[in-house]
Design a protein around this motif. Structure first.
Motif, PDB file in Angstrom:
ATOM      1  N   SER A 138     -70.905  18.198  35.325  1.00  0.00           N
ATOM      2  CA  SER A 138     -70.292  16.929  34.943  1.00  0.00           C
ATOM      3  C   SER A 138     -71.316  15.983  34.339  1.00  0.00           C
ATOM      4  O   SER A 138     -71.039  15.301  33.339  1.00  0.00           O
ATOM      5  CB  SER A 138     -69.630  16.290  36.173  1.00  0.00           C
ATOM      6  OG  SER A 138     -69.102  15.017  35.849  1.00  0.00           O
ATOM      7  N   LEU A 139     -72.517  15.941  34.894  1.00  0.00           N
ATOM      8  CA  LEU A 139     -73.563  15.094  34.336  1.00  0.00           C
ATOM      9  C   LEU A 139     -73.979  15.553  32.941  1.00  0.00           C
ATOM     10  O   LEU A 139     -74.235  14.737  32.052  1.00  0.00           O
ATOM     11  CB  LEU A 139     -74.779  15.083  35.264  1.00  0.00           C
ATOM     12  CG  LEU A 139     -74.579  14.406  36.627  1.00  0.00           C
ATOM     13  CD1 LEU A 139     -75.812  14.592  37.503  1.00  0.00           C
ATOM     14  CD2 LEU A 139     -74.260  12.925  36.450  1.00  0.00           C
TER      15      LEU A 139
ATOM     16  N   LYS B 164     -71.529  13.644  25.675  1.00  0.00           N
ATOM     17  CA  LYS B 164     -70.666  12.600  25.122  1.00  0.00           C
ATOM     18  C   LYS B 164     -71.480  11.373  24.721  1.00  0.00           C
ATOM     19  O   LYS B 164     -71.225  10.743  23.684  1.00  0.00           O
ATOM     20  CB  LYS B 164     -69.601  12.209  26.150  1.00  0.00           C
ATOM     21  CG  LYS B 164     -68.598  13.306  26.440  1.00  0.00           C
ATOM     22  CD  LYS B 164     -67.575  12.868  27.481  1.00  0.00           C
ATOM     23  CE  LYS B 164     -66.754  11.696  26.977  1.00  0.00           C
ATOM     24  NZ  LYS B 164     -65.716  11.300  27.966  1.00  0.00           N
ATOM     25  N   LYS B 165     -72.489  11.046  25.515  1.00  0.00           N
ATOM     26  CA  LYS B 165     -73.341   9.910  25.176  1.00  0.00           C
ATOM     27  C   LYS B 165     -74.105  10.154  23.880  1.00  0.00           C
ATOM     28  O   LYS B 165     -74.227   9.265  23.032  1.00  0.00           O
ATOM     29  CB  LYS B 165     -74.299   9.651  26.333  1.00  0.00           C
ATOM     30  CG  LYS B 165     -75.251   8.498  26.101  1.00  0.00           C
ATOM     31  CD  LYS B 165     -76.181   8.313  27.289  1.00  0.00           C
ATOM     32  CE  LYS B 165     -77.170   7.165  27.025  1.00  0.00           C
ATOM     33  NZ  LYS B 165     -78.095   6.973  28.189  1.00  0.00           N
TER      34      LYS B 165
ATOM     35  N   LYS C 170     -71.299  14.432  30.459  1.00  0.00           N
ATOM     36  CA  LYS C 170     -71.451  13.009  30.160  1.00  0.00           C
ATOM     37  C   LYS C 170     -72.621  12.757  29.220  1.00  0.00           C
ATOM     38  O   LYS C 170     -72.548  11.885  28.342  1.00  0.00           O
ATOM     39  CB  LYS C 170     -71.633  12.230  31.462  1.00  0.00           C
ATOM     40  CG  LYS C 170     -70.406  12.186  32.360  1.00  0.00           C
ATOM     41  CD  LYS C 170     -70.681  11.396  33.630  1.00  0.00           C
ATOM     42  CE  LYS C 170     -69.441  11.344  34.523  1.00  0.00           C
ATOM     43  NZ  LYS C 170     -69.684  10.588  35.796  1.00  0.00           N
ATOM     44  N   ASN C 171     -73.691  13.517  29.394  1.00  0.00           N
ATOM     45  CA  ASN C 171     -74.855  13.366  28.521  1.00  0.00           C
ATOM     46  C   ASN C 171     -74.514  13.758  27.082  1.00  0.00           C
ATOM     47  O   ASN C 171     -74.934  13.089  26.124  1.00  0.00           O
ATOM     48  CB  ASN C 171     -76.000  14.209  29.061  1.00  0.00           C
ATOM     49  CG  ASN C 171     -77.297  13.990  28.298  1.00  0.00           C
ATOM     50  OD1 ASN C 171     -77.548  12.895  27.799  1.00  0.00           O
ATOM     51  ND2 ASN C 171     -78.118  15.021  28.195  1.00  0.00           N
TER      52      ASN C 171
END
Length: 331
Positions: A217-218, A224-225, A221-222
């Motif tokens: 999950s992290l 997407k960032k 998110k990375n």
């Protein structure tokens, strides 16, 4: 020597060879020499039909069958002559090294860590040579990893901030991060060939990520960032809004060279100049001498003997009769 009798010793064989007639020794030596030119059979026993056909071919032609190996270059990179400043002789260096001396850098590979290190080191070397002269980049990038490509993008931004102008030219395809590098050149110096193409797309994971659900999950998110960060950089390069870029990059977004100009990714498409031909009604102007001084033989008259010889030659050329044809008798 019979099969049941013991094998002769080497001394007895040598004695027998010494007592052989000279012509027999010569025959054995010739047979041994001829056997050296025969090709060993690696395909098992040869049938009588194959042996007869080979015998007919060998009797009909005695030419040797030779296959030439292609001449290979010592390296994969072409070698060109180059004379270093202050040197009195030429030496052969790689074509890319020679073009690097002219501040031309080819980026025609997938962008990974190794390619990024090589490209950035070349850019820094060119900047150390002169930060006032332009650097020309010729691009054919099929894609690239996120972080190595962003390192090249940041290096180009740093060079432009120091006053160095970067000219980029897409010669075939700039896909993914390659399209961002193509648009990172100096405004007004971003070019493309007519049939070159661009592909803008969002980035993903460089490799398969494994681990716990929280770590995955992290990582998502990375990613997407970083996609949001890339959309902002494309917005700076093209002048488009981030909302439109997000909408365009939902799927692979292909652009031709003309479409890339309208989108703001590049500035100009390099088109071939039309052939300049002299109109048939105008007199062809051969130009004038580049030097203001009178050149050798310009304005001089030939000697009197040469003038008389030229006059005779011109008079002979003006005759209407042909010397090759027999004279025609008058009636």
């Amino acid at each position: 020597i019979s099969a049941s009798s013991p094998s002769p010793s080497p001394i007895s064989l040598l004695t027998m060879v010494r007592h052989l007639p000279p012509f027999l020794l010569a025959t054995l030596a010739l047979a041994d020499t001829i056997s050296a030119f025969t090709t060993p059979n690696h395909h098992g026993p040869i049938s009588s039909t194959t042996a007869r056909s080979r015998q007919r071919r060998s009797s009909s032609s005695t030419a040797l069958s030779v296959r030439r190996m292609p001449i290979m270059m010592p390296t994969q990179e072409p070698m060109v002559p180059y004379r270093a400043p202050g040197s009195g002789y030429d030496q052969f260096i790689g074509l890319q090294s020679r073009q690097l001396r002219d501040r031309k850098l080819w980026i025609a590979r997938y962008i990974d860590e190794e390619a990024s290190n090589s490209i950035i080191s070349s850019l820094l070397y060119l900047q150390s040579e002169s930060d006032k002269e332009d650097i020309k980049l010729y691009l054919n990038i099929p894609g690239g990893q996120l972080r190595p490509a962003l390192a090249i993008y940041d290096a180009l931004a740093e060079l432009k901030a120091d006053g160095c102008k970067i000219a980029t030219t897409n010669i075939a395809l700039c896909a993914g991060m390659g399209a961002l590098i193509a648009g990172a050149g100096t405004k007004g110096m971003r070019y493309s060939l007519p049939n070159a193409r661009y592909l803008l797309q969002k980035t993903g994971m460089d490799q398969v990520f494994q681990g716990q659900a929280t770590d995955i999950s992290l990582e998502v998110k990375n990613v997407k960032k970083w996609n949001e960060k890339i959309a902002e950089e494309i917005s700076k390069v093209t002048g488009q809004t981030t909302e439109r870029i997000d909408e365009d990059l939902k799927r692979d977004f292909y652009l031709s060279s003309e479409e890339a100009v309208r989108y703001g990714l590049i500035d100009e498409v390099l088109l071939p100049m039309p052939n300049k031909r002299q109109p048939p009604t105008e007199v062809v102007d051969l130009g004038s001498f580049s030097s203001g001084d009178e050149n050798k033989f310009q304005g001089e008259k030939p000697p009197p003997g040469q003038q008389q010889q030229q006059a005779q030659q011109n008079a002979g050329m003006m005759k209407t009769t042909d010397d090759d044809e027999p004279p025609v008798g008058k009636a």
